[in-house]
Design an enzyme around this catalytic site. Structure first.
Site, mmCIF file in Angstrom:
data_model
loop_
_atom_site.group_PDB
_atom_site.id
_atom_site.type_symbol
_atom_site.label_atom_id
_atom_site.label_comp_id
_atom_site.label_asym_id
_atom_site.label_seq_id
_atom_site.Cartn_x
_atom_site.Cartn_y
_atom_site.Cartn_z
ATOM 1 C CB CYS A 92 -0.975 0.004 1.170
ATOM 2 S SG CYS A 92 -0.195 -0.088 2.791
ATOM 3 C CG HIS A 121 -4.121 0.477 4.576
ATOM 4 N ND1 HIS A 121 -3.536 -0.450 3.751
ATOM 5 C CD2 HIS A 121 -5.061 1.112 3.837
ATOM 6 C CE1 HIS A 121 -4.116 -0.383 2.555
ATOM 7 N NE2 HIS A 121 -5.032 0.563 2.588
#
Ligand SMILES: [Zn+2]
Ligand SMILES: [Zn+2]
Ligand SMILES: [Zn+2]
Length: 337
Positions: free
Chosen positions: A41, A301
């Protein structure tokens, strides 16, 4: 842990090619795969923001000659992803080739290795540094003046810093350096927010550059170089006019009580003259940059927001997921967090 915000100078015809209801304009936005265990990510967010930066995308397209490293070539891998963004009919692409090239390039430093999570701001900065190396093949990044080097022509801030005593006039030797990402501590930023009390939302937004400067210089007190007894602050002077400015917000702790206050302080416009003690370039003095991209970190994230200039819409990128953010027409802070 850092956030990245990217500002660019407003383009001349921002809304020219936009046709209301046109799906075509957003067709070139695609998701990037992040299979379980890949932890890509951080890279996907950096790539999406780079792709949406018109100045970067167009400049890279015009370049072909480079010092190629074959399988470990970040330049080729990025070009290949950009080519697929442009031509592929798939809604979601794999970023594996770039992930592999990054891992191979940074093998000795044990950074950006396969399967391991890493820092998106550092990834973004390192991709830019590598592009410089692929084009110029000179390890000295300070003072790069190559006209074809996108990294330094478009992103670099050429600065010097110096201590000057207001009381006796003594000064330290100027220290010149180049910066691709301007890092700011969110705690230092938070301490400066009191200075904005009583100001309207509009005034606060206009003072974002000043706020960054205050946060960046507040802790930097030294005693006068001629020992006159005064404590003096560092002065930072900007000598060029970068087209894209990247700010990295550094959080001092994983969980922070300051998050809401800090987010509210982020302005959508940035005056370079507010951000530094002095700006020497005439264009930079007048330049107001607009927020066009953001990489955010939350719950371990990374995701990204980028301003899509053809449709004048903000788009949210979370790996394979791509969403249009509620439609304001101006580059401003997106309303979804
Ligand atoms: Zn190559
Ligand atoms: Zn360069
Ligand atoms: Zn002094």
């Amino acid at each position: 842990m850092a956030w990245v915000k990217l500002f660019k100078k407003p383009g001349g015809a921002l809304k020219k090619s936009y046709q209301p209801g046109s799906m075509l304009s957003l067709a070139l936005t695609k998701g990037l795969l992040n299979e379980p265990g890949q932890n890509s990510c951080f890279l996907n967010s950096a790539v999406q923001v780079l792709w949406q930066l018109d100045i970067f995308r167009r400049s890279l397209r015009q370049l072909s000659g480079h010092f190629c490293l074959g399988d470990a070539c970040i330049f080729c891998a990025l070009k290949s992803i950009f080519g697929q963004f442009q031509q592929s009919r798939e809604r979601t692409l794999a970023s594996d080739s770039l992930r592999n090239a990054l891992a191979e390039t940074f093998k000795d430093e044990q950074r950006f290795q396969l399967g391991l999570m890493d820092d998106a701001a550092e990834c973004f900065e390192n991709i830019l540094e590598r592009i410089h190396l692929h084009i110029v093949s000179d390890t000295a990044t300070d003072g790069c003046s190559s006209k074809s080097c996108i990294t330094h022509q478009k992103f670099a801030m050429t600065l010097y810093e110096q201590f000057v005593c207001r009381s006796c006039g003594a000064s330290s030797d100027p220290h010149p350096f180049t910066e691709l990402v301007h890092y700011v501590s969110t705690t230092a930023l938070w301490y400066q927010l009191d200075g904005l009390l009583g100001k309207s939302e509009r005034q606060r937004a206009d003072m974002f550059g000043e706020l960054l400067q205050a946060a960046n210089t507040s802790g930097d007190l030294r005693s006068c170089p001629s020992q006159c007894g005064q404590s003096i602050r560092i002065r930072r002077v900007l000598m060029n006019c970068p087209e894209i400015v990247t700010i990295g917000f550094v959080w001092d702790a994983e969980q922070s009580d300051l998050t809401d206050d800090v987010i509210r302080s982020l302005g959508p416009r940035l005056n370079l003259s507010g951000m530094f003690n002095r700006v020497t370039d005439d264009n930079a003095k007048r330049s107001e940059l607009h927020l066009v991209g953001m990489i955010c970190f939350s719950s371990k994230h990374y995701s990204a927001f980028a301003y899509h200039s053809k449709s004048c819409k903000w788009v949210f990128f979370d790996d394979a997921t791509v969403k249009e953010v509620s439609g304001r027409l101006q580059p401003t802070i997106p309303t979804v967090w």
